[in-house]
Design an enzyme around this catalytic site. Sequence first.
Site, short mmCIF file in Angstrom:
data_model
loop_
_atom_site.label_atom_id
_atom_site.label_comp_id
_atom_site.label_asym_id
_atom_site.label_seq_id
_atom_site.Cartn_x
_atom_site.Cartn_y
_atom_site.Cartn_z
N HIS A 177 -4.07 4.81 4.25
CA HIS A 177 -5.31 4.07 4.03
C HIS A 177 -6.28 4.89 3.18
O HIS A 177 -6.89 4.39 2.24
CB HIS A 177 -5.96 3.73 5.38
CG HIS A 177 -7.40 3.31 5.29
ND1 HIS A 177 -7.78 2.12 4.72
CD2 HIS A 177 -8.54 3.93 5.67
CE1 HIS A 177 -9.11 2.02 4.77
NE2 HIS A 177 -9.59 3.11 5.33
N TYR A 181 1.91 5.17 12.17
CA TYR A 181 2.07 3.73 12.43
C TYR A 181 3.00 3.01 11.46
O TYR A 181 3.19 1.82 11.59
CB TYR A 181 0.70 3.04 12.49
CG TYR A 181 -0.17 3.24 11.26
CD1 TYR A 181 -0.06 2.40 10.15
CD2 TYR A 181 -1.09 4.30 11.19
CE1 TYR A 181 -0.83 2.58 9.03
CE2 TYR A 181 -1.87 4.48 10.06
CZ TYR A 181 -1.74 3.63 8.99
OH TYR A 181 -2.51 3.82 7.87
N ARG A 203 0.87 -1.18 0.00
CA ARG A 203 0.00 0.00 0.00
C ARG A 203 0.90 1.22 0.00
O ARG A 203 1.54 1.52 1.01
CB ARG A 203 -0.89 -0.01 1.25
CG ARG A 203 -2.07 0.94 1.16
CD ARG A 203 -2.88 0.93 2.45
NE ARG A 203 -2.29 1.80 3.45
CZ ARG A 203 -2.61 1.79 4.75
NH1 ARG A 203 -3.51 0.94 5.20
NH2 ARG A 203 -2.03 2.62 5.60
#
Lengths: 322, 358
Positions: B258, B267, B254
């Site tokens: 998100h 994170y 990714r």
Amino acid sequence: MPAKTFIEAIREGMADEMRHDGSIIVLGEDVGKKGGVFLATDGLWAEFGDDRVIDTPLTESQIIGTSIGAAINGLRPVAEIQFADFIHPAFNQLVSEAARLRYRSNNGYSCPMVVRAPYGGGVHGALYHSQSVEAFFTHVPGLKVVIPSTPYDAKGLLRSSIRDDDPVLFFEHKKMYRSVRGEVPDGEYAVPLGRAAVTRAGTQLTVIGYGLMAHYALEAAERVADDGISAEVIDLRTLRPLDKESVLDSVRKTGKCLVVYEDNRFGGYGAEVAAIVAEEAFDYLDGPVTRMAGPDVPGVLQPRPRGLVHDQPGEDRRRDPD
Amino acid sequence: MAVSDRSASHLGEAVGLSDEQLIEMYRLVALTRALDERMWVLNRAGRIPFVISGQGHEGAQVAITWPLRKQHDWVAPFYRSIATCLTFGMSPRDILTAQYATANDPSSGGRQMPGHYGSREHNLVSVSSPVATQLLHAIGIALAAKVRGTDQVAMTFMGEGSSNQGDVHEGLNFAAIHKLPFVFVVENNGYAISVPSAKELAVEDVASRAGGYGMPGLVVDGSDVLECYRVATEAVDRARSGGGPTLIEAKVTRLTAHSSDDQQTKYRSEEELASEKARDPLPRFRAQLVDAGILTDHVEQRLGADIKAVVDDATQYAESQPDPDPSTAMRWVYAEEWPSEAPPPWGFGTAGGHAEEH
């Protein structure tokens, strides 16, 4: 016209429609060889075979989600949830998916499907085989909710539900399966969704019920007639869309309204009916709209239900499920 | 697209693709990336409210969707499926009108959040927000294909985080029991929003669960476009020929947060983000095609110009389209067999009756 039991009418309704339309499939737990735990699908597997009568694993969400997909790709599924009490694992598929598919795709997609489920108490089912779950679903735009009370209506409404282009929840009171008989024509007929029936004419009070309570309301109306009270009884038959005009017409005539439902009283479907009557027929009322409903406990007390909602008039002619 | 050399190179020959097809695959990967990057620009410029990205997933999506037959087979996509939707027939205009929620957005007519694609015309099932629900819809579609004998295959996509949902367990079991023509694609990018896969899965590979359902489970490097294509072709062939379902797990990366509302540096470390760029399928596929002599300077220049023009066109188009008419917000809750102004067929026989209990 031959007299048939409630469950015979449902079975016949499915079989007739399956003969008429090859795109109809039936799926659920034990619906195949066994014919369902109440025998609502008895004989369908023998007549229509494995492809159209499908025994599923014990997976309610899968039953509903798969039905949605099958409907997207040209079938008309009639899913059975073995008891309405067990429909909750499929809540997301019903509420987030089936109910919203047409709306969220701007009419690109739809899922014409019927979900049949036995509901209601009085057959020593206790907390998890007795619930009335209709209010969870009548709340949701995009779903239709049907609860018949006679064999004639059960067959005619099931036909309309199967032919409807939107998802229909079809709740059948399990206590009525074999205790209620009525005339059912052999030929093809349909009872339209969204129309209530005035099952008893009266002038002083409107009693509104559905399912088993429609019977109890009639029996109660007969009893109070001896005391000189003239009660009109309405069987809603379809809860959503609600036939508001039939309800309001009657209340405007009688001036009093009692709403009867078996579900827990607080927030039950009858509360919506009561609210509509209070809002839209206020000027005609000469007393408060009243609800008579199940107690606010999780399930009807068993095995001796008398004293609660199932303290019923008349003989108890129940037959037990398998 | 006109390509000078139409014959299959060694690269394509191994997997049965012509050079023309390889270039079209590359174009779709690069186009999706450019469109995705444009969405972020439009979001940061305040033009669109939300982006949920597929950057890093595009190679696997294009390659795995490719073996399906357009407007015959079915796809139930998820919110990162931009490349899948483009490969299966939606246009960049379709994608951006969904981002802008215009009246003519084919996904939802402006009703849904950005990223919830779908197209009836292309057999792309409408995306919802609860995750993994679409797997059961794809399986139902596959069931109908089997019952009706339509020779169709249904495929669904989701992330590894979503693959933990109960619907996946229920659905895979059913699909395998009935040997349905179904392919389950897990795009494992290692994160469910912020939670790393080690906290989502006790096993290394989602694919290792497939055996428990009685179906093959295959792990493929999602940045290896041709390997993804090879694996997907086998799975689609197996599904179509009655061999039953397959689980394909594509290990992807990714490359973005998100969503446009997420701050992934909270994170994920800078080192991790830098090293993950090595798993980007776009430069890897490009290098493969350049090395094979398929992607020449000439072709690449033309592709680049074409992609820029298409993305600009889609942007301008979506910018210029009207918003939905607010009066239409009450429509299509149910089928409308009557003019929306008039009472429904179950209406109450009086003029000016209400259409349902609004």
